[in-house]
Design a protein around this motif. Structure first.
Motif, PDB file in Angstrom:
ATOM      1  N   LYS A 155      11.313   4.992   0.290  1.00 12.55           N
ATOM      2  CA  LYS A 155      10.230   5.320  -0.649  1.00 12.55           C
ATOM      3  C   LYS A 155       9.251   6.324  -0.052  1.00 12.55           C
ATOM      4  N   ILE A 156       9.301   6.490   1.272  1.00 15.36           N
ATOM      5  CA  ILE A 156       8.399   7.423   1.956  1.00 15.36           C
ATOM      6  C   ILE A 156       9.049   8.802   1.981  1.00 15.36           C
ATOM      7  N   LYS A 157       8.308   9.808   1.527  1.00 16.03           N
ATOM      8  CA  LYS A 157       8.826  11.168   1.480  1.00 16.03           C
ATOM      9  C   LYS A 157       9.132  11.646   2.902  1.00 16.03           C
ATOM     10  N   ILE A 195      12.863  -4.027  14.410  1.00 12.16           N
ATOM     11  CA  ILE A 195      13.103  -5.344  13.845  1.00 12.16           C
ATOM     12  C   ILE A 195      12.038  -5.527  12.757  1.00 12.16           C
ATOM     13  N   ILE A 196      12.466  -5.877  11.555  1.00  7.22           N
ATOM     14  CA  ILE A 196      11.509  -6.116  10.474  1.00  7.22           C
ATOM     15  C   ILE A 196      11.481  -7.600  10.175  1.00  7.22           C
ATOM     16  N   ASN A 197      10.454  -8.260  10.669  1.00 10.15           N
ATOM     17  CA  ASN A 197      10.184  -9.647  10.321  1.00 10.15           C
ATOM     18  C   ASN A 197       8.732  -9.964  10.662  1.00 10.15           C
ATOM     19  N   GLU A 238       2.468  -2.274   5.677  1.00 11.05           N
ATOM     20  CA  GLU A 238       2.364  -3.527   4.919  1.00 11.05           C
ATOM     21  C   GLU A 238       3.245  -3.531   3.671  1.00 11.05           C
ATOM     22  N   ASN A 239       3.593  -2.354   3.139  1.00  6.73           N
ATOM     23  CA  ASN A 239       4.426  -2.275   1.938  1.00  6.73           C
ATOM     24  C   ASN A 239       5.914  -2.295   2.256  1.00  6.73           C
ATOM     25  N   LYS A 291       2.672   8.505   7.924  1.00 10.12           N
ATOM     26  CA  LYS A 291       2.945   7.885   6.617  1.00 10.12           C
ATOM     27  C   LYS A 291       3.538   6.495   6.799  1.00 10.12           C
ATOM     28  N   ILE A 292       4.462   6.366   7.742  1.00  5.15           N
ATOM     29  CA  ILE A 292       5.083   5.057   7.994  1.00  5.15           C
ATOM     30  C   ILE A 292       4.023   4.069   8.462  1.00  5.15           C
TER      31      ILE A 292
END
Length: 114
Positions: free
Chosen positions: A94-96, A111-113, A84-85, A78-79
């Protein structure tokens, strides 16, 4: 002349023994996991990498997500599908199947960038 030949043979034997010892040490280290299994890197440019201990979320593979602690294969899929979201760590919620504790764990490994 014979002494010079014997001396060079003696050094050749020493080099051979030293090479065998080095190979033996490397083999033992490999067998007993005395080496780093993987290095996590952050890309600086196309040819330079530095160790950060974190994965870039947008370049992570499904296998790497699946290997994160506490993440099932189903949640990893799911991840991976929703990459992209996800713009911030809170978007993971938001992911169950992902709660507050898992989001904190992601902060440690990702790292999210873009």
């Amino acid at each position: 002349m014979k002494n010079a030949i014997r001396e060079s043979e003696m050094y050749a034997h020493k080099d051979l023994i030293l090479s065998i010892l080095i190979l033996l040490i490397i083999t033992i280290a490999y067998l007993f996991n005395l080496y780093p299994k993987t290095l996590k890197t952050k890309e600086i440019s196309s040819q330079e990498y530095i160790f950060t201990g974190k994965y870039n979320f947008y370049k992570i593979t499904l296998k790497q997500i699946d290997d994160l602690p506490g993440i099932s294969h189903k949640v990893a899929q799911k991840i991976y599908k929703n990459r992209e979201n996800i713009k911030t760590f809170e978007d993971f919620r938001k992911i169950k199947g992902i709660g507050k504790k898992k989001v904190e764990m992601f902060r440690e490994y990702l790292i999210i960038n873009k």
